[in-house]
Design a protein around this motif. Sequence first.
Motif, PDB file in Angstrom:
ATOM      1  N   HIS A  49       0.860  -1.179   0.000  1.00  0.00           N
ATOM      2  CA  HIS A  49       0.000   0.000   0.000  1.00  0.00           C
ATOM      3  C   HIS A  49       0.902   1.237   0.000  1.00  0.00           C
ATOM      4  O   HIS A  49       1.658   1.451   0.941  1.00  0.00           O
ATOM      5  CB  HIS A  49      -0.924   0.014   1.222  1.00  0.00           C
ATOM      6  CG  HIS A  49      -1.932   1.107   1.135  1.00  0.00           C
ATOM      7  ND1 HIS A  49      -3.123   0.962   0.456  1.00  0.00           N
ATOM      8  CD2 HIS A  49      -1.909   2.376   1.601  1.00  0.00           C
ATOM      9  CE1 HIS A  49      -3.792   2.090   0.523  1.00  0.00           C
ATOM     10  NE2 HIS A  49      -3.077   2.959   1.211  1.00  0.00           N
ATOM     11  N   TYR A  50       0.834   2.006  -1.053  1.00  0.00           N
ATOM     12  CA  TYR A  50       1.643   3.212  -1.191  1.00  0.00           C
ATOM     13  C   TYR A  50       0.793   4.426  -0.841  1.00  0.00           C
ATOM     14  O   TYR A  50      -0.414   4.450  -1.103  1.00  0.00           O
ATOM     15  CB  TYR A  50       2.132   3.353  -2.640  1.00  0.00           C
ATOM     16  CG  TYR A  50       3.082   2.259  -3.069  1.00  0.00           C
ATOM     17  CD1 TYR A  50       4.450   2.411  -2.921  1.00  0.00           C
ATOM     18  CD2 TYR A  50       2.604   1.072  -3.608  1.00  0.00           C
ATOM     19  CE1 TYR A  50       5.327   1.409  -3.303  1.00  0.00           C
ATOM     20  CE2 TYR A  50       3.472   0.066  -3.992  1.00  0.00           C
ATOM     21  CZ  TYR A  50       4.831   0.242  -3.840  1.00  0.00           C
ATOM     22  OH  TYR A  50       5.695  -0.751  -4.217  1.00  0.00           O
ATOM     23  N   GLY A  51       1.429   5.452  -0.287  1.00  0.00           N
ATOM     24  CA  GLY A  51       0.727   6.666   0.113  1.00  0.00           C
ATOM     25  C   GLY A  51      -0.004   7.338  -1.034  1.00  0.00           C
ATOM     26  O   GLY A  51      -1.060   7.946  -0.834  1.00  0.00           O
ATOM     27  N   GLU A  52       0.541   7.204  -2.245  1.00  0.00           N
ATOM     28  CA  GLU A  52      -0.108   7.877  -3.378  1.00  0.00           C
ATOM     29  C   GLU A  52      -1.498   7.315  -3.666  1.00  0.00           C
ATOM     30  O   GLU A  52      -2.347   7.998  -4.229  1.00  0.00           O
ATOM     31  CB  GLU A  52       0.757   7.842  -4.633  1.00  0.00           C
ATOM     32  CG  GLU A  52       1.083   6.476  -5.175  1.00  0.00           C
ATOM     33  CD  GLU A  52       2.496   6.019  -4.842  1.00  0.00           C
ATOM     34  OE1 GLU A  52       3.039   5.203  -5.617  1.00  0.00           O
ATOM     35  OE2 GLU A  52       3.057   6.450  -3.818  1.00  0.00           O
ATOM     36  N   LEU A  53      -1.757   6.081  -3.281  1.00  0.00           N
ATOM     37  CA  LEU A  53      -3.084   5.499  -3.527  1.00  0.00           C
ATOM     38  C   LEU A  53      -4.167   6.283  -2.803  1.00  0.00           C
ATOM     39  O   LEU A  53      -5.194   6.650  -3.402  1.00  0.00           O
ATOM     40  CB  LEU A  53      -3.116   4.028  -3.097  1.00  0.00           C
ATOM     41  CG  LEU A  53      -2.188   3.080  -3.844  1.00  0.00           C
ATOM     42  CD1 LEU A  53      -2.199   1.705  -3.199  1.00  0.00           C
ATOM     43  CD2 LEU A  53      -2.545   3.003  -5.312  1.00  0.00           C
ATOM     44  N   ASP A  54      -3.944   6.556  -1.525  1.00  0.00           N
ATOM     45  CA  ASP A  54      -4.936   7.302  -0.747  1.00  0.00           C
ATOM     46  C   ASP A  54      -5.031   8.745  -1.225  1.00  0.00           C
ATOM     47  O   ASP A  54      -6.129   9.314  -1.314  1.00  0.00           O
ATOM     48  CB  ASP A  54      -4.584   7.266   0.748  1.00  0.00           C
ATOM     49  CG  ASP A  54      -4.647   5.858   1.317  1.00  0.00           C
ATOM     50  OD1 ASP A  54      -5.453   5.044   0.828  1.00  0.00           O
ATOM     51  OD2 ASP A  54      -3.877   5.574   2.252  1.00  0.00           O
ATOM     52  N   ALA A  55      -3.885   9.356  -1.502  1.00  0.00           N
ATOM     53  CA  ALA A  55      -3.878  10.755  -1.940  1.00  0.00           C
ATOM     54  C   ALA A  55      -4.603  10.924  -3.269  1.00  0.00           C
ATOM     55  O   ALA A  55      -5.420  11.845  -3.431  1.00  0.00           O
ATOM     56  CB  ALA A  55      -2.436  11.262  -2.050  1.00  0.00           C
ATOM     57  N   ILE A  56      -4.327  10.041  -4.217  1.00  0.00           N
ATOM     58  CA  ILE A  56      -4.973  10.129  -5.534  1.00  0.00           C
ATOM     59  C   ILE A  56      -6.471   9.875  -5.413  1.00  0.00           C
ATOM     60  O   ILE A  56      -7.283  10.567  -6.036  1.00  0.00           O
ATOM     61  CB  ILE A  56      -4.323   9.143  -6.539  1.00  0.00           C
ATOM     62  CG1 ILE A  56      -2.870   9.527  -6.810  1.00  0.00           C
ATOM     63  CG2 ILE A  56      -5.135   9.041  -7.824  1.00  0.00           C
ATOM     64  CD1 ILE A  56      -2.648  10.821  -7.545  1.00  0.00           C
ATOM     65  N   GLU A  57      -6.858   8.907  -4.589  1.00  0.00           N
ATOM     66  CA  GLU A  57      -8.290   8.636  -4.406  1.00  0.00           C
ATOM     67  C   GLU A  57      -9.002   9.856  -3.839  1.00  0.00           C
ATOM     68  O   GLU A  57     -10.062  10.256  -4.341  1.00  0.00           O
ATOM     69  CB  GLU A  57      -8.490   7.431  -3.482  1.00  0.00           C
ATOM     70  CG  GLU A  57      -9.959   7.079  -3.306  1.00  0.00           C
ATOM     71  CD  GLU A  57     -10.179   5.876  -2.407  1.00  0.00           C
ATOM     72  OE1 GLU A  57     -11.347   5.637  -2.065  1.00  0.00           O
ATOM     73  OE2 GLU A  57      -9.216   5.187  -2.049  1.00  0.00           O
ATOM     74  N   ALA A  58      -8.434  10.482  -2.823  1.00  0.00           N
ATOM     75  CA  ALA A  58      -9.057  11.664  -2.217  1.00  0.00           C
ATOM     76  C   ALA A  58      -9.088  12.828  -3.201  1.00  0.00           C
ATOM     77  O   ALA A  58     -10.111  13.523  -3.327  1.00  0.00           O
ATOM     78  CB  ALA A  58      -8.304  12.055  -0.951  1.00  0.00           C
ATOM     79  N   LEU A  59      -7.992  13.032  -3.919  1.00  0.00           N
ATOM     80  CA  LEU A  59      -7.925  14.123  -4.893  1.00  0.00           C
ATOM     81  C   LEU A  59      -8.925  13.910  -6.022  1.00  0.00           C
ATOM     82  O   LEU A  59      -9.611  14.848  -6.443  1.00  0.00           O
ATOM     83  CB  LEU A  59      -6.507  14.239  -5.453  1.00  0.00           C
ATOM     84  CG  LEU A  59      -6.273  15.347  -6.469  1.00  0.00           C
ATOM     85  CD1 LEU A  59      -6.499  16.711  -5.849  1.00  0.00           C
ATOM     86  CD2 LEU A  59      -4.856  15.238  -7.035  1.00  0.00           C
ATOM     87  N   GLY A  60      -9.014  12.679  -6.504  1.00  0.00           N
ATOM     88  CA  GLY A  60      -9.944  12.379  -7.593  1.00  0.00           C
ATOM     89  C   GLY A  60     -11.380  12.681  -7.221  1.00  0.00           C
ATOM     90  O   GLY A  60     -12.142  13.227  -8.018  1.00  0.00           O
ATOM     91  N   LYS A  61     -11.755  12.349  -5.994  1.00  0.00           N
ATOM     92  CA  LYS A  61     -13.121  12.633  -5.523  1.00  0.00           C
ATOM     93  C   LYS A  61     -13.321  14.123  -5.301  1.00  0.00           C
ATOM     94  O   LYS A  61     -14.400  14.657  -5.567  1.00  0.00           O
ATOM     95  CB  LYS A  61     -13.405  11.854  -4.251  1.00  0.00           C
ATOM     96  CG  LYS A  61     -13.505  10.358  -4.482  1.00  0.00           C
ATOM     97  CD  LYS A  61     -13.661   9.604  -3.184  1.00  0.00           C
ATOM     98  CE  LYS A  61     -13.690   8.101  -3.420  1.00  0.00           C
ATOM     99  NZ  LYS A  61     -13.733   7.349  -2.158  1.00  0.00           N
ATOM    100  N   ALA A  62     -12.288  14.811  -4.809  1.00  0.00           N
ATOM    101  CA  ALA A  62     -12.393  16.246  -4.550  1.00  0.00           C
ATOM    102  C   ALA A  62     -12.544  17.041  -5.848  1.00  0.00           C
ATOM    103  O   ALA A  62     -13.323  17.996  -5.921  1.00  0.00           O
ATOM    104  CB  ALA A  62     -11.171  16.731  -3.775  1.00  0.00           C
TER     105      ALA A  62
END
Length: 187
Positions: free
Chosen positions: A49-62
């Motif tokens: 699990h890489y940090g970019e996964l959570d960041a990209i998911e949150a950014l994509g929804k935002a």
Amino acid sequence: MTETSRRGLIVINTGPGKGKTTAALGTAIRAAGNGMRVLILQFLKGSWHYGELDAIEALGKALGSEDDPSIVIRQMGRGFVKVGGAETDPEDLKLVEDAWAEAVEAIQSGDWDLVVLDEINYAIGYKMLDPDKVAEALRQKPEMVHVILTGRNAHPSLVELADTVTEMREVKHAYQKGILAQRGIEF
């Protein structure tokens, strides 16, 4: 004065140094921030699990919405891959083939303005994916679709085809001092 035109670019981030995926993710974030739809396909990553996964998911929804994010990242592999002759696991080959099929569909679909093919150069270098198939698909991409390919040892035919190629080179690395990979920096 030089004539300018707008068209989708083929970009390669390669070389032995750190930062190939990071640079691609930075460009992906910039594109999403400019209203573009972005798909990131990670060809080999998948077990960590890489940090970019959570960041990209949150950014994509935002930037988009819960049901239709503007930037999406998908891990398509299992992680570390054994390569070479009989060592190459047939399941890893199947996962790369599936990732490539999804990549071609995404590039041709018209749904994405930028498609990042993270670690595809490794898949090609490990002889899990034919560089000629990749080059042909890139030649047939819709005019305004941008594609970024990452990984060491980019194939010469893809380097020739690309509009922009950046080679990262290592000057020094914290590992050489015995410093372990740091959360938020390396993963």
